[in-house]
Design a protein around this motif. Structure first.
Motif, PDB file in Angstrom:
ATOM      1  N   SER A 259      -5.879   3.593 -10.835  1.00 27.46           N
ATOM      2  CA  SER A 259      -4.466   3.984 -10.784  1.00 27.46           C
ATOM      3  C   SER A 259      -3.945   4.079  -9.357  1.00 27.46           C
ATOM      4  O   SER A 259      -4.714   4.217  -8.408  1.00 27.46           O
ATOM      5  CB  SER A 259      -4.273   5.336 -11.483  1.00 27.46           C
ATOM      6  OG  SER A 259      -4.785   6.370 -10.658  1.00 27.46           O
ATOM      7  N   GLU A 260      -2.628   4.018  -9.226  1.00 24.85           N
ATOM      8  CA  GLU A 260      -2.009   4.195  -7.907  1.00 24.85           C
ATOM      9  C   GLU A 260      -2.214   5.622  -7.404  1.00 24.85           C
ATOM     10  O   GLU A 260      -2.242   5.866  -6.204  1.00 24.85           O
ATOM     11  CB  GLU A 260      -0.518   3.875  -7.986  1.00 24.85           C
ATOM     12  CG  GLU A 260      -0.245   2.394  -8.209  1.00 24.85           C
ATOM     13  CD  GLU A 260       1.214   2.097  -8.516  1.00 24.85           C
ATOM     14  OE1 GLU A 260       1.758   1.136  -7.967  1.00 24.85           O
ATOM     15  OE2 GLU A 260       1.814   2.819  -9.330  1.00 24.85           O
ATOM     16  N   LYS A 261      -2.367   6.561  -8.349  1.00 27.04           N
ATOM     17  CA  LYS A 261      -2.644   7.947  -7.942  1.00 27.04           C
ATOM     18  C   LYS A 261      -3.933   8.007  -7.118  1.00 27.04           C
ATOM     19  O   LYS A 261      -4.037   8.791  -6.181  1.00 27.04           O
ATOM     20  CB  LYS A 261      -2.806   8.839  -9.186  1.00 27.04           C
ATOM     21  CG  LYS A 261      -1.518   9.086  -9.913  1.00 27.04           C
ATOM     22  CD  LYS A 261      -1.733  10.021 -11.092  1.00 27.04           C
ATOM     23  CE  LYS A 261      -2.566   9.383 -12.176  1.00 27.04           C
ATOM     24  NZ  LYS A 261      -3.023  10.340 -13.182  1.00 27.04           N
ATOM     25  N   ALA A 262      -4.895   7.170  -7.490  1.00 25.40           N
ATOM     26  CA  ALA A 262      -6.172   7.168  -6.757  1.00 25.40           C
ATOM     27  C   ALA A 262      -5.946   6.735  -5.308  1.00 25.40           C
ATOM     28  O   ALA A 262      -6.598   7.244  -4.386  1.00 25.40           O
ATOM     29  CB  ALA A 262      -7.172   6.253  -7.447  1.00 25.40           C
ATOM     30  N   ILE A 263      -5.030   5.797  -5.094  1.00 26.95           N
ATOM     31  CA  ILE A 263      -4.738   5.355  -3.715  1.00 26.95           C
ATOM     32  C   ILE A 263      -4.138   6.511  -2.920  1.00 26.95           C
ATOM     33  O   ILE A 263      -4.502   6.746  -1.762  1.00 26.95           O
ATOM     34  CB  ILE A 263      -3.785   4.130  -3.717  1.00 26.95           C
ATOM     35  CG1 ILE A 263      -4.455   2.910  -4.378  1.00 26.95           C
ATOM     36  CG2 ILE A 263      -3.291   3.804  -2.314  1.00 26.95           C
ATOM     37  CD1 ILE A 263      -5.533   2.238  -3.544  1.00 26.95           C
ATOM     38  N   SER A 264      -3.241   7.257  -3.550  1.00 26.73           N
ATOM     39  CA  SER A 264      -2.652   8.403  -2.853  1.00 26.73           C
ATOM     40  C   SER A 264      -3.738   9.447  -2.543  1.00 26.73           C
ATOM     41  O   SER A 264      -3.801   9.981  -1.426  1.00 26.73           O
ATOM     42  CB  SER A 264      -1.538   9.023  -3.696  1.00 26.73           C
ATOM     43  OG  SER A 264      -1.001  10.144  -3.046  1.00 26.73           O
TER      44      SER A 264
ATOM     45  N   PHE B  67       0.841  -1.197   0.000  1.00 28.73           N
ATOM     46  CA  PHE B  67       0.000   0.000   0.000  1.00 28.73           C
ATOM     47  C   PHE B  67       0.886   1.262   0.000  1.00 28.73           C
ATOM     48  O   PHE B  67       0.639   2.213  -0.752  1.00 28.73           O
ATOM     49  CB  PHE B  67      -0.889  -0.035   1.256  1.00 28.73           C
ATOM     50  CG  PHE B  67      -2.010   0.963   1.260  1.00 28.73           C
ATOM     51  CD1 PHE B  67      -3.195   0.688   0.595  1.00 28.73           C
ATOM     52  CD2 PHE B  67      -1.896   2.164   1.948  1.00 28.73           C
ATOM     53  CE1 PHE B  67      -4.256   1.611   0.612  1.00 28.73           C
ATOM     54  CE2 PHE B  67      -2.939   3.084   1.965  1.00 28.73           C
ATOM     55  CZ  PHE B  67      -4.119   2.803   1.296  1.00 28.73           C
ATOM     56  N   ALA B  68       1.922   1.211   0.812  1.00 30.77           N
ATOM     57  CA  ALA B  68       2.826   2.365   0.920  1.00 30.77           C
ATOM     58  C   ALA B  68       3.473   2.674  -0.430  1.00 30.77           C
ATOM     59  O   ALA B  68       3.632   3.833  -0.808  1.00 30.77           O
ATOM     60  CB  ALA B  68       3.892   2.081   1.968  1.00 30.77           C
ATOM     61  N   ARG B  69       3.843   1.632  -1.148  1.00 28.44           N
ATOM     62  CA  ARG B  69       4.489   1.878  -2.455  1.00 28.44           C
ATOM     63  C   ARG B  69       3.491   2.427  -3.476  1.00 28.44           C
ATOM     64  O   ARG B  69       3.868   3.164  -4.371  1.00 28.44           O
ATOM     65  CB  ARG B  69       5.169   0.610  -2.946  1.00 28.44           C
ATOM     66  CG  ARG B  69       6.399   0.320  -2.095  1.00 28.44           C
ATOM     67  CD  ARG B  69       7.524  -0.283  -2.882  1.00 28.44           C
ATOM     68  NE  ARG B  69       8.738  -0.237  -2.093  1.00 28.44           N
ATOM     69  CZ  ARG B  69       9.865  -0.816  -2.434  1.00 28.44           C
ATOM     70  NH1 ARG B  69       9.930  -1.501  -3.569  1.00 28.44           N
ATOM     71  NH2 ARG B  69      10.932  -0.702  -1.683  1.00 28.44           N
ATOM     72  N   MET B  70       2.213   2.042  -3.329  1.00 30.88           N
ATOM     73  CA  MET B  70       1.197   2.636  -4.213  1.00 30.88           C
ATOM     74  C   MET B  70       1.057   4.123  -3.891  1.00 30.88           C
ATOM     75  O   MET B  70       0.972   4.958  -4.789  1.00 30.88           O
ATOM     76  CB  MET B  70      -0.163   1.959  -4.008  1.00 30.88           C
ATOM     77  CG  MET B  70      -0.215   0.510  -4.445  1.00 30.88           C
ATOM     78  SD  MET B  70      -1.829  -0.183  -3.962  1.00 30.88           S
ATOM     79  CE  MET B  70      -1.394  -1.871  -3.655  1.00 30.88           C
TER      80      MET B  70
ATOM     81  N   VAL C 188     -14.428  -1.445  -7.069  1.00 33.90           N
ATOM     82  CA  VAL C 188     -13.585  -2.411  -7.808  1.00 33.90           C
ATOM     83  C   VAL C 188     -13.087  -3.503  -6.863  1.00 33.90           C
ATOM     84  O   VAL C 188     -13.790  -4.480  -6.619  1.00 33.90           O
ATOM     85  CB  VAL C 188     -12.424  -1.729  -8.564  1.00 33.90           C
ATOM     86  CG1 VAL C 188     -11.788  -2.712  -9.559  1.00 33.90           C
ATOM     87  CG2 VAL C 188     -12.895  -0.479  -9.322  1.00 33.90           C
ATOM     88  N   THR C 189     -11.841  -3.380  -6.371  1.00 38.32           N
ATOM     89  CA  THR C 189     -11.336  -4.291  -5.330  1.00 38.32           C
ATOM     90  C   THR C 189     -10.518  -3.427  -4.370  1.00 38.32           C
ATOM     91  O   THR C 189     -10.101  -2.340  -4.738  1.00 38.32           O
ATOM     92  CB  THR C 189     -10.376  -5.370  -5.912  1.00 38.32           C
ATOM     93  OG1 THR C 189      -9.337  -4.697  -6.634  1.00 38.32           O
ATOM     94  CG2 THR C 189     -11.089  -6.351  -6.814  1.00 38.32           C
ATOM     95  N   PHE C 190     -10.288  -3.920  -3.166  1.00 38.29           N
ATOM     96  CA  PHE C 190      -9.459  -3.132  -2.246  1.00 38.29           C
ATOM     97  C   PHE C 190      -8.221  -3.948  -1.871  1.00 38.29           C
ATOM     98  O   PHE C 190      -8.341  -5.140  -1.539  1.00 38.29           O
ATOM     99  CB  PHE C 190     -10.242  -2.750  -0.979  1.00 38.29           C
ATOM    100  CG  PHE C 190      -9.582  -1.615  -0.249  1.00 38.29           C
ATOM    101  CD1 PHE C 190      -9.863  -0.310  -0.603  1.00 38.29           C
ATOM    102  CD2 PHE C 190      -8.633  -1.860   0.732  1.00 38.29           C
ATOM    103  CE1 PHE C 190      -9.225   0.747   0.031  1.00 38.29           C
ATOM    104  CE2 PHE C 190      -7.986  -0.800   1.363  1.00 38.29           C
ATOM    105  CZ  PHE C 190      -8.290   0.506   1.016  1.00 38.29           C
ATOM    106  N   PRO C 191      -7.027  -3.333  -1.926  1.00 39.18           N
ATOM    107  CA  PRO C 191      -5.799  -4.115  -1.728  1.00 39.18           C
ATOM    108  C   PRO C 191      -5.490  -4.447  -0.266  1.00 39.18           C
ATOM    109  O   PRO C 191      -4.447  -4.062   0.256  1.00 39.18           O
ATOM    110  CB  PRO C 191      -4.721  -3.214  -2.350  1.00 39.18           C
ATOM    111  CG  PRO C 191      -5.240  -1.826  -2.157  1.00 39.18           C
ATOM    112  CD  PRO C 191      -6.734  -1.915  -2.231  1.00 39.18           C
ATOM    113  N   SER C 192      -6.406  -5.153   0.377  1.00 40.49           N
ATOM    114  CA  SER C 192      -6.123  -5.670   1.721  1.00 40.49           C
ATOM    115  C   SER C 192      -7.145  -6.765   2.019  1.00 40.49           C
ATOM    116  O   SER C 192      -8.160  -6.873   1.328  1.00 40.49           O
ATOM    117  CB  SER C 192      -6.225  -4.559   2.776  1.00 40.49           C
ATOM    118  OG  SER C 192      -7.552  -4.143   2.914  1.00 40.49           O
TER     119      SER C 192
END
Ligand code: SF4
Ligand code: MSK
Length: 635
Positions: free
Chosen positions: A560-565, A88-91, A581-585
């Motif tokens: 996009s990873e920008k959306a995570i930020s 998550f941090a890298r995203m 969509v999906t959540f990365p956890s």
């Protein structure tokens, strides 16, 4: 060997955009593939989707079991919480880097304009320059514009480079929110330092405590929202003009068969502004006419398009999931791209339809594209060349042209300054009437619905249904990025869309003459929403911090990873934020609980997740009601 038969796709199942569906059907007949057909072949990795794998070192990659996440660890002993938090941090780092580097490009142009080395761009909005400078403590009274601009440049450079101390726009954060950040140790320093530190801490064998990793996620994401993104927005307004409501068109029907069609796609406004100058140059128009065209027709896509849609009323051809479809029309003579959200597939697809495809930014070259580098000191050299090549392609068109007959007019360009003005009435220059309408219940709350479109859900559908449900329940919606294009195509950016709103919101919209859904600009312009939140707090009556406000955010079709930020800087600023969509956890893990519950207990916002648009809207409404209840304004 027998060729593998592809199951035919019913394109109505994957998009609600009629123009896109029509072009996907044409592409299928033409025998060319698109992301929609490739996605049917490419099943996402379920372990990756849950963020249960790690490839941070070469003892791995290590895969854990999403169904039983604590059953094993990685070879180094990393637990699911460490692995998911590091991923998550890298995203966050990648997303924040994209926005801050975009802001850096704007800062480079601003510096060169201020010191007189760039002549093609000027300071267009002096009032905004003075207001932004004053907001971060620069003396403006009785001073020359250029002196203020020099000071502003130096201050804003610290957003990136400063090793110690707080970023300049921390001064805009409501005191109570800032106090929480101080307590948690998440006030950002320069973005370069924050991003560097996150990359260091997520290397094997460094930070292996998920709470501590998430703290650095917050600090880095905030250096994007209140840093790089905000610099990008404010300097774009200063250099190219602050958007004001303007009637503008969205959809592929704005392509013109008898004109030279040029599309600019990507993110940074520098390229687009120069292209506007090139296509309006009488000499270039003459060349187009000499080639048999009636003129030159310029359109935008993705966030490049969103920047100029509200700022200049230039038509927008479509959002991220339509960028291939537009090429399939055969009508695009040239597509010029800069950075972010540009599918590599556009290069090959352009070749199929004879479209000239140009990369322009040294950061983003694409195999098969013609690279004409854009230099801010001599911008017209690049854009004039692209116009010339587009005219040449017009003259030599061979592709069959089919332009979907879809055009959607709406009002775009609601900067936070204008929202202030529009709802101001006798209180012009304040958010008092907005707050009052929230307190008296006509407006239940405000929702930011933003972000990408994603092939893994039905294109445009989740955005549109979620927003309709929100306005029906008297929630005023503000939008940026590709999401606002989905709603513009659905006709919700017209004042008469107020009929779809609940009684209270409808009354406010009809009194003011505004649509119930406000289009605010590109991805970096999410910073406009942060400023609007800060203004709502400053105006009073809705609590002391952003976390007290009856507001919520959503990215229903993010990719996009920008959306995570972006999502994380809203959460860290105090906003409830829900993604689709999906959540990365993995639900039930400690990391997941921290994002979905723990951060709120610390005084920040919280993450949430839902796939269904109606469920998503009602989760947002439930949060808004929870905040209304706490403020004592429920009845
Ligand atoms: Fe596996 Fe640990 Fe290396 Fe990640 S850092 S790949 S979990 S050994
Ligand atoms: S362009 S980041 S697809 S909103 Fe900003 Fe659209 Fe998402 Fe890219």
């Amino acid at each position: 060997q027998e060729e593998k038969k592809q199951k035919p796709i019913n394109f109505r199942d994957v998009s609600i955009c009629e123009a896109t569906i029509q072009m996907l059907e044409k592409a299928a007949k033409d025998g060319v593939e698109t992301a929609f057909t490739r996605a049917a072949e490419m099943k996402p990795c379920p372990i990756g989707a849950d963020s249960a794998c790690c490839k941070h070192c070469f003892m791995g990659p290590c895969r854990l079991n999403s169904k039983d996440p604590y059953a094993k660890t990685g070879i180094c002993g990393a637990t699911i919480d460490t692995i998911a938090a590091r991923n998550f941090a890298r995203m966050v780092a990648s997303g924040a880097a994209a926005h801050t580097d975009h802001g850096m490009s704007m800062l480079d142009v601003f510096r060169e304009v201020v010191n007189g080395r760039i002549k093609d761009y000027q300071i267009k909005d002096e009032t905004k320059l003075r207001n932004v400078a004053a907001s971060i403590g620069i003396e403006v009274e009785g001073r020359e514009t250029m002196d203020i601009a020099k000071d502003l440049y130096e201050e804003l450079e610290r957003t990136y480079t400063q090793v110690e101390g707080e970023i300049p726009f921390a001064k805009r954060v409501p005191p109570k929110t800032l106090e929480t950040w101080h307590k948690l140790g998440i006030v950002p320093r320069g973005a370069m330092r924050e991003i560097m530190e996150i990359m260091h801490r997520t290397h094997i064998g460094v930070d292996q405590e998920y709470n501590n990793i998430v703290k650095q996620c917050s600090r880095t994401a905030l250096s994007d929202g209140w840093g790089g993104s905000m610099v990008a927005t404010e300097l774009s307004d200063i250099l190219f003009g602050t958007p004001k409501p303007i009637v503008a068109g969205v959809n592929m029907g704005y392509l013109k068969e008898d004109e030279v069609n040029i599309i600019v796609h990507g993110h940074e406004p520098n390229l687009f502004e120069s292209m506007i100058s090139s296509v309006n140059d009488p000499a270039n128009i003459e060349k187009a006419k000499a080639a048999g065209a009636k003129g030159i027709n310029l359109l935008g896509m993705c966030c490049s398009g969103a920047e100029v849609l509200g700022r200049h009323g230039i038509p927008h051809a479509g959002n991220f999931m339509s960028t291939e479809a537009v090429i399939v029309t055969g009508a695009v003579d040239a597509m010029a791209v800069d950075v972010q959200c540009i599918m590599q597939a556009l290069s090959k697809l352009s070749e199929c339809y004879g479209t000239r495809f140009f990369t322009t930014n040294p950061r983003a070259k694409i195999d098969g594209a013609t690279h004409i580098e854009f230099h801010e000191h001599t911008p017209r050299e690049c854009t004039d060349k692209i116009v010339e090549m587009a005219v040449n392609r017009f003259q030599n068109r061979t592709a069959r042209i089919e332009i979907p007959n879809r055009r959607d007019l709406g009002i775009h360009g609601f900067s936070h300054e204008y929202v202030n003005y529009m709802l101001g009435g006798k209180f012009r220059g304040s958010y008092t009437p907005l707050n009052e309408n929230i307190i008296n219940g006509r407006i239940r709350g405000v929702a930011g619905v933003v972000g990408c479109t994603n092939i893994r859900v039905k294109h445009d559908y989740v955005h549109v249904e979620c927003v309709k449900e929100l306005i029906k329940n008297n929630v005023l919606v503000v939008q940026t990025g590709c999401s606002q294009i989905s709603l513009a195509k659905a006709g919700l950016m017209k004042p008469d869309a107020a009929v779809l709103a609940g009684d209270g919101l409808r009354e406010v919209c009809e009194t003011v003459g505004m649509p119930p859904v406000l289009s605010l600009g590109s991805c970096v312009d999410n910073s406009r929403i942060l400023i609007a939140c800060a203004e709502m707090v400053r105006t009073g009556g809705l609590g002391d911090s952003i976390a007290d406000l009856p507001v919520a955010g959503a990215a229903p079709e993010y990719m996009s990873e920008k959306a995570i930020s972006i999502g994380h800087y809203f959460v860290a600023s105090g906003v409830y934020t829900i993604f689709g969509v999906t959540f990365p956890s993995i639900e039930g893990t400690k990391f997941h609980k921290l994002l979905f519950e723990g951060l709120e207990e610390q005084g920040l916002g919280k993450w949430d997740f839902a796939v269904d648009p109606i469920e998503m809207a009602h989760k947002m409404i439930a949060h808004i009601d929870k905040k209304r209840m706490a403020l004592g304004i429920m009845g």
